[in-house]
Design a protein around this motif. Structure first.
Motif: not given
Length: 86
Positions: A4-9, A11-20, A32-37, A68-73
């Motif tokens: 989970q933390q790896s995925i969060i990190d 996503i934050a780095e690539v799509w949120l300018d490093g801000d988690a 929340l439009n963090i990532i799109d299709s 992220v929980d669904a992705i980690a699962s």
């Protein structure tokens, strides 16, 4: 580092300018439009490289990439299935 933390990190780095800040395992990513299709496929490539798994196209669904929980699962399930196949 947890899956989970790896995925969060990532996503934050690539799509949120490093801000988690505010990004946790339960945040609805698409809603929340963090990532799109289209970006989900970038995330699939990351998961395959980082976790050494294959994500079949049938697994690329809104349900599997909602949080992220669904992705980690998904990652953990594909890892287990990969161990059985080998």
């Amino acid at each position: 580092m947890s899956t989970q933390q790896s995925i969060i990190d990532h996503i934050a780095e690539v799509w949120l300018d490093g801000d988690a800040d505010g990004l946790d395992a339960q945040v609805p990513l698409a809603e929340l439009n963090i990532i799109d299709s289209a970006e989900i496929f970038d995330l699939v490539h990351y998961l395959q490289d980082r976790f050494r798994i294959t994500v079949p196209l049938r697994e690329v669904s809104a349900a599997n990439f909602r949080t992220v929980d669904a992705i980690a699962s998904l990652v953990e399930r594909l890892r287990r299935e990969g161990e059985v196949v080998r």
